[in-house]
Design a protein around this motif. Structure first.
Motif, PDB file in Angstrom:
ATOM      1  N   ALA A  42      33.776  26.312  21.925  1.00 15.99           N
ATOM      2  CA  ALA A  42      34.765  27.288  21.416  1.00 15.99           C
ATOM      3  C   ALA A  42      36.143  26.498  21.002  1.00 15.99           C
ATOM      4  N   ASP A  43      36.772  26.697  20.023  1.00 18.09           N
ATOM      5  CA  ASP A  43      38.032  26.124  19.743  1.00 18.09           C
ATOM      6  C   ASP A  43      39.395  26.348  20.628  1.00 18.09           C
ATOM      7  N   VAL A  44      39.227  25.950  21.803  1.00 22.66           N
ATOM      8  CA  VAL A  44      40.268  26.242  22.853  1.00 22.66           C
ATOM      9  C   VAL A  44      40.829  24.850  23.340  1.00 22.66           C
ATOM     10  N   PHE A  45      41.886  25.184  23.975  1.00 24.33           N
ATOM     11  CA  PHE A  45      42.655  23.742  24.300  1.00 24.33           C
ATOM     12  C   PHE A  45      43.489  24.332  25.649  1.00 24.33           C
ATOM     13  N   GLY A  46      44.244  23.401  26.046  1.00 24.55           N
ATOM     14  CA  GLY A  46      45.161  23.590  27.075  1.00 24.55           C
ATOM     15  C   GLY A  46      44.558  22.592  28.316  1.00 24.55           C
ATOM     16  N   ASP A  47      45.401  23.024  29.452  1.00 29.50           N
ATOM     17  CA  ASP A  47      45.470  22.062  30.549  1.00 29.50           C
ATOM     18  C   ASP A  47      44.526  22.786  31.745  1.00 29.50           C
ATOM     19  N   ILE A  48      43.467  22.091  32.218  1.00 29.38           N
ATOM     20  CA  ILE A  48      42.544  22.616  33.269  1.00 29.38           C
ATOM     21  C   ILE A  48      43.037  23.212  34.627  1.00 29.38           C
ATOM     22  N   GLN A  49      44.604  22.370  34.713  1.00 28.84           N
ATOM     23  CA  GLN A  49      45.248  23.164  35.893  1.00 28.84           C
ATOM     24  C   GLN A  49      45.433  24.439  36.160  1.00 28.84           C
ATOM     25  N   VAL A  50      45.116  25.064  34.627  1.00 31.89           N
ATOM     26  CA  VAL A  50      45.086  26.439  35.107  1.00 31.89           C
ATOM     27  C   VAL A  50      44.029  27.406  36.031  1.00 31.89           C
ATOM     28  N   PHE A  51      42.905  26.453  36.424  1.00 27.69           N
ATOM     29  CA  PHE A  51      41.725  26.808  37.037  1.00 27.69           C
ATOM     30  C   PHE A  51      42.146  26.406  38.730  1.00 27.69           C
ATOM     31  N   GLU A  52      43.178  25.951  38.916  1.00 29.80           N
ATOM     32  CA  GLU A  52      43.484  25.167  40.495  1.00 29.80           C
ATOM     33  C   GLU A  52      43.272  26.389  41.215  1.00 29.80           C
ATOM     34  N   HIS A  53      43.787  27.579  41.140  1.00 28.62           N
ATOM     35  CA  HIS A  53      43.980  28.787  42.270  1.00 28.62           C
ATOM     36  C   HIS A  53      42.714  29.812  41.683  1.00 28.62           C
ATOM     37  N   THR A  54      41.835  29.283  41.169  1.00 32.40           N
ATOM     38  CA  THR A  54      40.601  30.283  40.866  1.00 32.40           C
ATOM     39  C   THR A  54      39.502  29.862  41.917  1.00 32.40           C
ATOM     40  N   LYS A  55      39.516  30.113  42.983  1.00 30.70           N
ATOM     41  CA  LYS A  55      38.803  29.669  44.246  1.00 30.70           C
ATOM     42  C   LYS A  55      37.304  30.042  43.865  1.00 30.70           C
ATOM     43  N   PRO A  56      36.996  31.222  43.209  1.00 33.87           N
ATOM     44  CA  PRO A  56      35.585  31.625  43.323  1.00 33.87           C
ATOM     45  C   PRO A  56      34.434  30.820  42.220  1.00 33.87           C
ATOM     46  N   LEU A  57      35.394  29.894  41.491  1.00 34.63           N
ATOM     47  CA  LEU A  57      34.663  29.542  40.284  1.00 34.63           C
ATOM     48  C   LEU A  57      33.389  28.429  40.905  1.00 34.63           C
ATOM     49  N   LYS A  58      32.075  28.761  40.367  1.00 35.73           N
ATOM     50  CA  LYS A  58      31.235  28.107  40.570  1.00 35.73           C
ATOM     51  C   LYS A  58      30.533  27.301  39.545  1.00 35.73           C
ATOM     52  N   LYS A  59      30.894  28.063  38.510  1.00 35.75           N
ATOM     53  CA  LYS A  59      30.194  27.251  37.205  1.00 35.75           C
ATOM     54  C   LYS A  59      31.312  26.997  36.116  1.00 35.75           C
ATOM     55  N   ILE A  60      31.391  26.058  35.703  1.00 34.87           N
ATOM     56  CA  ILE A  60      32.366  25.895  34.407  1.00 34.87           C
ATOM     57  C   ILE A  60      31.773  25.023  33.532  1.00 34.87           C
ATOM     58  N   SER A  61      31.813  25.391  32.205  1.00 36.53           N
ATOM     59  CA  SER A  61      31.359  24.601  31.208  1.00 36.53           C
ATOM     60  C   SER A  61      32.216  24.618  29.907  1.00 36.53           C
ATOM     61  N   LEU A  62      32.955  23.395  29.683  1.00 32.68           N
ATOM     62  CA  LEU A  62      33.990  23.410  28.551  1.00 32.68           C
ATOM     63  C   LEU A  62      33.512  22.438  27.688  1.00 32.68           C
ATOM     64  N   ASP A  63      32.171  21.990  27.500  1.00 31.01           N
ATOM     65  CA  ASP A  63      31.929  21.079  26.451  1.00 31.01           C
ATOM     66  C   ASP A  63      32.481  21.440  25.223  1.00 31.01           C
ATOM     67  N   ARG A  64      32.616  20.153  24.634  1.00 30.60           N
ATOM     68  CA  ARG A  64      32.983  20.090  23.336  1.00 30.60           C
ATOM     69  C   ARG A  64      34.482  21.054  22.838  1.00 30.60           C
ATOM     70  N   THR A  65      35.217  21.167  23.806  1.00 30.75           N
ATOM     71  CA  THR A  65      36.556  21.598  23.625  1.00 30.75           C
ATOM     72  C   THR A  65      37.575  20.593  23.501  1.00 30.75           C
ATOM     73  N   GLN A  66      39.042  21.176  23.303  1.00 32.15           N
ATOM     74  CA  GLN A  66      40.025  20.385  23.453  1.00 32.15           C
ATOM     75  C   GLN A  66      40.865  20.541  24.674  1.00 32.15           C
ATOM     76  N   VAL A  67      40.130  20.626  25.689  1.00 30.30           N
ATOM     77  CA  VAL A  67      41.002  20.974  26.948  1.00 30.30           C
ATOM     78  C   VAL A  67      41.187  19.592  27.504  1.00 30.30           C
ATOM     79  N   GLU A  68      42.238  19.473  28.299  1.00 29.00           N
ATOM     80  CA  GLU A  68      42.673  18.046  28.910  1.00 29.00           C
ATOM     81  C   GLU A  68      43.051  18.490  30.334  1.00 29.00           C
ATOM     82  N   GLY A  69      43.303  17.565  31.105  1.00 23.78           N
ATOM     83  CA  GLY A  69      44.047  17.418  32.434  1.00 23.78           C
ATOM     84  C   GLY A  69      43.289  16.421  33.160  1.00 23.78           C
ATOM     85  N   ASP A  70      43.624  16.310  34.399  1.00 24.12           N
ATOM     86  CA  ASP A  70      43.087  15.615  35.478  1.00 24.12           C
ATOM     87  C   ASP A  70      41.853  16.210  36.368  1.00 24.12           C
TER      88      ASP A  70
END
Length: 102
Positions: A42-70
């Motif tokens: 997807a043509d998405v971007f932004g900091d992955i910090q946005v997911f810090e408080h999404t505790k239920p997340l089990k599977k994340i796939s952000l391949d070939r996107t413009q996301v960034e962060g630590d």
């Protein structure tokens, strides 16, 4: 369409979007019930910090996107079992995934 249209949908548990979506992943900051996320290619971007408080997340796939962060942000997700970040701008020490570092 713009990923921002999903900002109001706070109760979604799964999100699988392809190349037709664009925008800043900050729109997902209130999706506290999200368990699976696939925005690969997807043509998405932004900091992955946005997911810090999404505790239920089990599977994340952000391949070939413009996301960034630590990658350290994922240490706050105890149920994470699958993470795909190939060809992104995510950086950091992957020892965060070492079970002895919890």
């Amino acid at each position: 369409g713009d990923i921002g249209a999903l900002e109001a949908n706070q109760k979604m548990q799964g999100l699988w979007l392809g190349t037709s979506v664009v925008g800043d992943i900050a729109a997902l900051r209130r999706t506290e019930y999200l368990e699976e996320l696939d925005l690969s290619l997807a043509d998405v971007f932004g900091d992955i910090q946005v997911f810090e408080h999404t505790k239920p997340l089990k599977k994340i796939s952000l391949d070939r996107t413009q996301v960034e962060g630590d990658v350290q942000v994922f240490r706050h997700l105890p149920g994470l079992i699958s993470l795909r970040l190939a060809t992104t701008k995510v950086t950091g020490d992957i020892s965060v995934f070492n079970a002895t570092n919890s």
